[in-house]
Design an enzyme around this catalytic site. Structure first.
Site, PDB file in Angstrom:
ATOM      1  N   GLY A 154     -26.507 -36.458 -61.875  1.00  0.00           N
ATOM      2  CA  GLY A 154     -25.202 -36.656 -62.513  1.00  0.00           C
ATOM      3  C   GLY A 154     -24.728 -35.328 -63.074  1.00  0.00           C
ATOM      4  CE  LYS A 155     -19.731 -31.020 -61.955  1.00  0.00           C
ATOM      5  NZ  LYS A 155     -20.436 -29.791 -61.598  1.00  0.00           N
TER       6      LYS A 155
END
Ligand code: PMP
Length: 310
Positions: A154-155
């Protein structure tokens, strides 16, 4: 400078898009974000956003890792972004930054039971690395965050502290960028970009379980290399020393685009100059994102009304 932002449910003057110093995400890194590019095509008088729905799909998945439940579909966020870009009216390349964050003004570490907010802005943007045909790279003394601690898939805002440690160490030591090993000691990626090496005519990139961000450029480059250049691509673990003996190597990502790696830890990669496969792929990538390859137009969303020519 951007003039507008999507903030609290509407496109507003960017001066109105402000948050409190008490905001949860600012303290605990409980935010997540995306990064997209808009490419200006001068001949067509058009701006194209690259793989906009795929980016927002990943954006919503990043939020999911933080238990966010946003009332948007990827298509709705894409439509908002295109409206925002029309409001800005840019006629140059730009970078689009959607940001999700735990918006409560409250003390207390957690991810549940908090309000999620979304903001989006776009800003003119050029190169990310100065020498795009020959980046000087080192291996970082840091390790990539591990999925058992902070999911790199995930960012997530908090995990970019890891990226910032990696990038600053490299730049302060005189390099353009760094490669980083994962907890197993295999190559993961760069500080904010995925990596490929070429050996004996085969492109090799670490698999998604090597603790890397599942890059949209990575996926695109894999498809372009195989379908258009006839270069096979293999996903498998890469050792540090294997990079040293690669024929070519390059970074890819929305920000960096496709950047040739000239050297790693002072060792030239291949000839020490951009190699033929990297050059072909880089040229093709720029034609695709700028709307010059009809076959890949489905990856592009035009911002402005399309005027029939002829
Ligand atoms: N890895 C990291 C850590 C990144 O921040 C990015 C940039 N988003 C990438 C890889 C490349 O991903 P993408 O091609 O989707 O921009």
């Amino acid at each position: 400078m951007p003039r507008f932002a999507y903030f609290e449910g509407a496109i507003r003057p960017i001066e109105e898009a402000r948050i409190s110093v008490r905001t949860h995400a600012l303290h605990y890194g409980t935010g997540w974000f995306g990064g997209l590019r808009g490419y200006w095509n001068q001949e067509q008088g058009q701006m194209y956003v690259f793989r906009i729905v795929d980016h927002f799909r990943r954006f919503l998945n990043s939020g999911k890792l933080l238990m966010a439940n946003l009332p948007y579909t990827p298509e709705e966020l894409a439509a908002i972004t295109l409206d925002l870009l029309r409001a800005e009216g840019y006629q140059e390349d730009c970078y689009i930054r959607p940001l999700g964050y735990k918006a409560d003004e409250v003390i207390g570490v957690r991810i549940h039971d908090l309000h999620d907010a979304v903001a989006i802005f776009a800003t003119p943007f050029g190169r990310y690395i100065e020498d795009e045909e020959g980046a000087r790279v080192c291996f970082s003394s840091w390790r990539r965050v591990d999925d058992t601690a902070l999911p790199p898939r995930g960012k997530l805002s908090g995990s970019y502290v890891n990226s910032a440690l990696i990038k600053s160490e490299a730049v302060l030591n005189g390099f353009d960028e760094a490669l980083v090993l994962n907890q197993d000691g295999h190559v993961a990626e760069g500080s904010a970009e995925n990596v490929f090496i070429l050996r004996d005519g085969v492109l090799i990139t670490p698999p998604v379980h090597s603790n890397l961000l599942e890059g949209i450029t990575r996926r695109s480059v894999m498809e372009l290399a195989q379908s258009e250049l006839g270069v096979p691509v293999v996903e498998r673990e890469i050792d540090r020393s294997e990079v040293y003996v690669a024929d070519e190597a390059f970074f890819c990502g929305t920000g960096v685009q496709v950047v040739a790696i000239a050297s790693v830890d002072h060792r030239p990669i291949g000839s020490g100059k951009i190699g033929p496969v990297t050059r072909s792929l880089r040229d093709l990538y720029f034609r695709v994102v700028r709307g010059q390859e009809a076959k890949y137009r489905q990856w592009l969303s035009p911002v402005y009304e399309e005027v029939a020519v002829g």
